[in-house]
Design an enzyme around this catalytic site. Structure first.
Site, PDB file in Angstrom:
ATOM      1  N   GLN A 157       0.813  -1.216   0.000  1.00  0.00           N
ATOM      2  CA  GLN A 157       0.000   0.000   0.000  1.00  0.00           C
ATOM      3  C   GLN A 157       0.853   1.276   0.000  1.00  0.00           C
ATOM      4  O   GLN A 157       2.028   1.272   0.356  1.00  0.00           O
ATOM      5  CB  GLN A 157      -0.927   0.015   1.225  1.00  0.00           C
ATOM      6  CG  GLN A 157      -2.020  -1.025   1.198  1.00  0.00           C
ATOM      7  CD  GLN A 157      -1.610  -2.350   1.767  1.00  0.00           C
ATOM      8  OE1 GLN A 157      -0.436  -2.610   2.017  1.00  0.00           O
ATOM      9  NE2 GLN A 157      -2.578  -3.233   1.968  1.00  0.00           N
ATOM     10  N   TRP A 177       5.671 -12.533  -0.678  1.00  0.00           N
ATOM     11  CA  TRP A 177       4.334 -11.999  -0.438  1.00  0.00           C
ATOM     12  C   TRP A 177       4.256 -10.534  -0.831  1.00  0.00           C
ATOM     13  O   TRP A 177       5.208  -9.769  -0.660  1.00  0.00           O
ATOM     14  CB  TRP A 177       3.964 -12.139   1.033  1.00  0.00           C
ATOM     15  CG  TRP A 177       3.800 -13.560   1.484  1.00  0.00           C
ATOM     16  CD1 TRP A 177       3.645 -14.672   0.706  1.00  0.00           C
ATOM     17  CD2 TRP A 177       3.798 -14.021   2.835  1.00  0.00           C
ATOM     18  NE1 TRP A 177       3.535 -15.787   1.472  1.00  0.00           N
ATOM     19  CE2 TRP A 177       3.620 -15.424   2.795  1.00  0.00           C
ATOM     20  CE3 TRP A 177       3.925 -13.399   4.078  1.00  0.00           C
ATOM     21  CZ2 TRP A 177       3.566 -16.213   3.956  1.00  0.00           C
ATOM     22  CZ3 TRP A 177       3.859 -14.168   5.225  1.00  0.00           C
ATOM     23  CH2 TRP A 177       3.685 -15.553   5.160  1.00  0.00           C
ATOM     24  N   GLN A 198      -1.628  -9.892  -3.948  1.00  0.00           N
ATOM     25  CA  GLN A 198      -2.969 -10.290  -3.525  1.00  0.00           C
ATOM     26  C   GLN A 198      -4.043  -9.497  -4.263  1.00  0.00           C
ATOM     27  O   GLN A 198      -5.084 -10.034  -4.632  1.00  0.00           O
ATOM     28  CB  GLN A 198      -3.108 -10.092  -2.012  1.00  0.00           C
ATOM     29  CG  GLN A 198      -2.191 -10.980  -1.202  1.00  0.00           C
ATOM     30  CD  GLN A 198      -2.107 -10.566   0.257  1.00  0.00           C
ATOM     31  OE1 GLN A 198      -2.667  -9.554   0.666  1.00  0.00           O
ATOM     32  NE2 GLN A 198      -1.400 -11.352   1.050  1.00  0.00           N
ATOM     33  N   TRP A 428      -5.139   3.686   7.532  1.00  0.00           N
ATOM     34  CA  TRP A 428      -4.545   2.556   8.256  1.00  0.00           C
ATOM     35  C   TRP A 428      -4.513   2.801   9.753  1.00  0.00           C
ATOM     36  O   TRP A 428      -3.860   3.725  10.221  1.00  0.00           O
ATOM     37  CB  TRP A 428      -3.121   2.343   7.732  1.00  0.00           C
ATOM     38  CG  TRP A 428      -2.385   1.148   8.240  1.00  0.00           C
ATOM     39  CD1 TRP A 428      -2.781  -0.149   8.207  1.00  0.00           C
ATOM     40  CD2 TRP A 428      -1.073   1.144   8.838  1.00  0.00           C
ATOM     41  NE1 TRP A 428      -1.801  -0.972   8.722  1.00  0.00           N
ATOM     42  CE2 TRP A 428      -0.744  -0.197   9.114  1.00  0.00           C
ATOM     43  CE3 TRP A 428      -0.157   2.146   9.136  1.00  0.00           C
ATOM     44  CZ2 TRP A 428       0.473  -0.559   9.696  1.00  0.00           C
ATOM     45  CZ3 TRP A 428       1.060   1.785   9.707  1.00  0.00           C
ATOM     46  CH2 TRP A 428       1.367   0.452   9.991  1.00  0.00           C
ATOM     47  N   ARG A 429      -5.243   1.986  10.493  1.00  0.00           N
ATOM     48  CA  ARG A 429      -4.990   1.853  11.929  1.00  0.00           C
ATOM     49  C   ARG A 429      -3.933   0.769  12.052  1.00  0.00           C
ATOM     50  O   ARG A 429      -4.149  -0.368  11.671  1.00  0.00           O
ATOM     51  CB  ARG A 429      -6.262   1.462  12.682  1.00  0.00           C
ATOM     52  CG  ARG A 429      -6.019   1.221  14.156  1.00  0.00           C
ATOM     53  CD  ARG A 429      -7.246   0.832  14.956  1.00  0.00           C
ATOM     54  NE  ARG A 429      -6.807   0.374  16.267  1.00  0.00           N
ATOM     55  CZ  ARG A 429      -6.627  -0.908  16.593  1.00  0.00           C
ATOM     56  NH1 ARG A 429      -6.885  -1.863  15.708  1.00  0.00           N
ATOM     57  NH2 ARG A 429      -6.192  -1.231  17.788  1.00  0.00           N
ATOM     58  N   ALA A 430      -2.785   1.160  12.586  1.00  0.00           N
ATOM     59  CA  ALA A 430      -1.604   0.306  12.503  1.00  0.00           C
ATOM     60  C   ALA A 430      -1.826  -1.025  13.209  1.00  0.00           C
ATOM     61  O   ALA A 430      -2.365  -1.081  14.323  1.00  0.00           O
ATOM     62  CB  ALA A 430      -0.400   1.022  13.098  1.00  0.00           C
ATOM     63  N   HIS A 463      -8.271  -2.140   9.631  1.00  0.00           N
ATOM     64  CA  HIS A 463      -7.990  -2.412  11.052  1.00  0.00           C
ATOM     65  C   HIS A 463      -8.708  -1.497  12.044  1.00  0.00           C
ATOM     66  O   HIS A 463      -8.324  -1.474  13.230  1.00  0.00           O
ATOM     67  CB  HIS A 463      -6.481  -2.359  11.344  1.00  0.00           C
ATOM     68  CG  HIS A 463      -5.649  -3.204  10.455  1.00  0.00           C
ATOM     69  ND1 HIS A 463      -5.932  -4.517  10.194  1.00  0.00           N
ATOM     70  CD2 HIS A 463      -4.537  -2.901   9.719  1.00  0.00           C
ATOM     71  CE1 HIS A 463      -5.024  -5.008   9.364  1.00  0.00           C
ATOM     72  NE2 HIS A 463      -4.175  -4.047   9.045  1.00  0.00           N
ATOM     73  N   GLU A 484      -8.642  -5.081   5.534  1.00  0.00           N
ATOM     74  CA  GLU A 484      -8.498  -6.100   6.555  1.00  0.00           C
ATOM     75  C   GLU A 484      -9.224  -5.635   7.807  1.00  0.00           C
ATOM     76  O   GLU A 484      -9.098  -4.471   8.211  1.00  0.00           O
ATOM     77  CB  GLU A 484      -7.024  -6.362   6.877  1.00  0.00           C
ATOM     78  CG  GLU A 484      -6.306  -7.154   5.809  1.00  0.00           C
ATOM     79  CD  GLU A 484      -4.863  -7.460   6.184  1.00  0.00           C
ATOM     80  OE1 GLU A 484      -4.259  -8.301   5.516  1.00  0.00           O
ATOM     81  OE2 GLU A 484      -4.337  -6.833   7.141  1.00  0.00           O
ATOM     82  N   TYR A 487      -6.901  -6.798  13.593  1.00  0.00           N
ATOM     83  CA  TYR A 487      -6.249  -8.017  14.050  1.00  0.00           C
ATOM     84  C   TYR A 487      -6.470  -8.286  15.542  1.00  0.00           C
ATOM     85  O   TYR A 487      -6.368  -9.428  15.973  1.00  0.00           O
ATOM     86  CB  TYR A 487      -4.724  -7.899  13.857  1.00  0.00           C
ATOM     87  CG  TYR A 487      -4.210  -7.975  12.447  1.00  0.00           C
ATOM     88  CD1 TYR A 487      -5.043  -8.154  11.352  1.00  0.00           C
ATOM     89  CD2 TYR A 487      -2.839  -7.871  12.216  1.00  0.00           C
ATOM     90  CE1 TYR A 487      -4.535  -8.213  10.065  1.00  0.00           C
ATOM     91  CE2 TYR A 487      -2.319  -7.939  10.928  1.00  0.00           C
ATOM     92  CZ  TYR A 487      -3.173  -8.106   9.862  1.00  0.00           C
ATOM     93  OH  TYR A 487      -2.657  -8.177   8.590  1.00  0.00           O
TER      94      TYR A 487
END
Length: 584
Positions: A157, A177, A198, A428-430, A463, A484, A487
């Site tokens: 990203q 990856w 991906q 992005w939330r890390a 996230h 995503e 996590y």
């Protein structure tokens, strides 16, 4: 002073300060010595290097390699150094290697005005893994690979390629990856090899050939895109881009630097710069206030904005005690070298009034320790004006909540104005880095859209602790979505609401009557708790048919975690024994 001694002394200074940086993380500025001043012109500061073909090519190569050797290291992922490498028109024999926080810009009117005979390399670490190769870019120049070599652009990203001519092939990975990426307004004469990528988003490109694709590859207005046979292959193809304008770019004119601001084009395909009738507005360099690290703060920047100036924000990190206020129609704010804004008092970093034709591009916005309600807001709450003829645009604007340091924001980007267009953003939330924990880097939503007729090309949003994307406005259109889920919910009960397991990633509010989206890839990795998510996408029932090409993937994590459905209790589940669901 002799040039050989000069460059050696200069490199020693860079390396020495790099070692000091590891012990004392303060903003880094390379020291200039002797004839190194030749690279620093146009009052853009010491972290902007300006090259022309008359310079010693070996010194240029050594300088680029030295920056790369420092910025490529994994510990530089959250460093404070920022660089912009600007090339005046001409031909150069160089191999350009790019690490973190480095931007390469050609200064020609066409990409063909700046020719690099050589290669471009963005390499991975740890067996070619490039899933953390963020925050770098290359724009507005031509690469002529030597022999049959292939450009290695291994990125994920926030690593855009724009306005390029590649007279050869591009490899979008480093054999490991990869989780990217963004390609726009680019002509590739040869083949693009996506390999283990991906997902990928391409817009208004001319491709010789595209090979490969894993989960979610989207092409909008791309000539010679691969054939769309979803769900048998991972390609979503829309032949024409309904309406877009390309990102502004700097040019080196005989009278000095200027900025071209392309105009909107409708129902387009292929690159803009091959069209002799390409339309743009030209802004003189003296219409810009040059923002410099260590010199400017919110007060000086706001004074410039109030006087009607545009902004060119040079590489650096800018703590802001108050919001930057953009009130003038037509204002352009351009960051170079991944310039980074960070509010320090819980305000937004930037507030844009409900006015016409504002452009913001090329910046990172970091959340501060004091929680901000939002990091960037376009239009006041309740904004109602139509901007159909002169919409505002955001290009390559990236947001971080945690990662460099602990920080929190209720939302990163709120779009209240109508007719806004976003062309590439990563919100992005890390999930790794500094200040990262469920109770530390707090963030409810990545994106909230309240305005009508908002269009987004390339939305990466990850996230957050409630809906990643919450779309309240009518007639929105979203082309490509990568997300995503968080996590780190510590327990099942910590991530549920109103009796519903988890939060959908993509939420279209119940009252919305018109909305359309294409190419949605949503993935889960719940490392701690056995989280159960009811749906990854929620929309009013009548809009289900307008959410096209969806893929849900169980990547890793707690083996008891589960996504029950793709959209509105339909589509089937994903879990450790059934990891992927693909829907029309």
């Amino acid at each position: 002073m002799k040039k050989g001694f000069s460059i050696l002394f200069f490199l020693i200074l860079i390396i020495s300060f790099h070692h000091l940086q590891a012990q004392n993380p303060v903003p880094f500025q390379p020291l200039i010595h002797g004839d190194q001043q030749q690279y620093h012109k146009n009052n853009l500061g010491n972290q902007v290097f300006i090259f022309d073909p008359a310079m010693d090519i070996h010194q240029i190569q050594t300088l680029i390699d030295t920056i790369y050797n420092v910025q490529h290291e994994r510990k530089s992922e959250f460093c404070t150094r920022r660089y912009a490498l600007l090339f005046k028109p001409g031909t150069y024999r160089l191999d350009i290697r790019l690490g973190y926080y480095t931007q390469v810009l050609g200064l020609g009117k066409s990409p063909n005005d700046v020719i690099i005979n050589g290669t471009l390399i963005s390499k991975g670490l740890n067996n070619g893994n490039v899933t953390c190769n963020f925050w770098r870019s290359v724009e507005n120049l031509t690469f002529q690979p030597i022999g049959d070599s292939t450009l290695v652009w291994g990125v994920s990203q926030a690593a855009q390629m724009r306005r390029l001519h590649v007279k050869g092939n591009i490899q979008l990975h480093d054999k490991g990856w990869a989780s990217g990426g963004f390609l726009a307004d680019t002509k590739v004469d040869g083949t693009v090899y996506s390999g283990p990528q991906q997902q990928w988003f391409s817009r208004n490109d001319n491709l010789g050939k595209w090979v490969g694709g894993n989960w979610n590859m989207m092409f909008v207005g791309v000539k010679n895109a691969p054939e769309d046979k979803w769900p048998d292959n991972p390609y979503t193809v829309i032949r024409e881009t309904p309406a877009v304008r390309e990102k502004p770019y700097l040019i080196d004119d005989p009278s000095g630097f200027m900025m071209r601001v392309p105009r909107i084009k409708s129902n387009s395909s292929g690159v803009s710069w091959m069209d002799a009738k390409e339309k743009f507005d030209l802004l003189p360099f003296n219409s810009f206030y040059i923002v410099k690290q260590g010199v400017d703060d919110a007060n000086t920047i706001n004074k410039a904005l109030k006087s009607g100036k545009n902004l060119l924000i040079t590489p650096g990190i800018y703590p802001l005690e108050e919001s930057l206020k953009i009130d003038h129609p037509g204002t352009v704010v351009m960051g170079i070298g991944l310039a980074t804004l960070m509010p320090t008092n819980g305000t937004p970093a930037m507030e844009i009034a409900d006015v016409d034709h504002v452009t913001v591009c090329g910046i990172i916005v970091d959340a501060g320790l004091a929680t901000s309600g939002t990091l960037l807001q376009v239009g006041e709450n309740g904004a109602a004006k139509s901007h159909k003829k002169k919409p505002s645009y955001l290009f390559d604007v990236f947001f971080r909540v945690g990662g460099p340091a602990e920080g929190s924001a209720d939302a990163c980007l709120i779009l209240n104005s109508h007719d806004v267009c976003v062309d590439h953003t990563w919100i992005w939330r890390a999930d790794h880095g500094n200040g990262v924990a469920w109770e530390k880097n707090r963030g409810k939503n990545g994106l909230i859209v309240n305005g009508e007729n908002v269009v987004i090309y390339g939305l990466f949003n990850e996230h957050f602790q409630e809906y990643q994307t919450l779309w309240n406005g009518e007639n929105g259109k979203m082309y490509f979505y990568q997300s995503e889920l968080p996590y780190d919910p510590p327990t099942v009960d910590s991530w549920k609401h109103d009796g519903i397991g988890g939060y959908a990633s993509y939420k279209v509010a119940d009252h919305v009557k018109r909305h359309e989206a294409w190419g949605l890839g949503i993935y889960c990795v719940f490392y701690k708790a056995p989280v159960v998510v009811n749906n990854t996408i929620e929309t009013p029932p009548l809009l289900e048919k307008d959410i096209h090409h969806k893929i849900i993937f169980w990547l890793n994590g707690n083996k008891q975690s589960l996504i029950k459905n793709v959209i509105n209790d339909k589509g089937g589940s994903v879990h450790v024994d059934h990891r992927k669901v693909v829907m029309e």
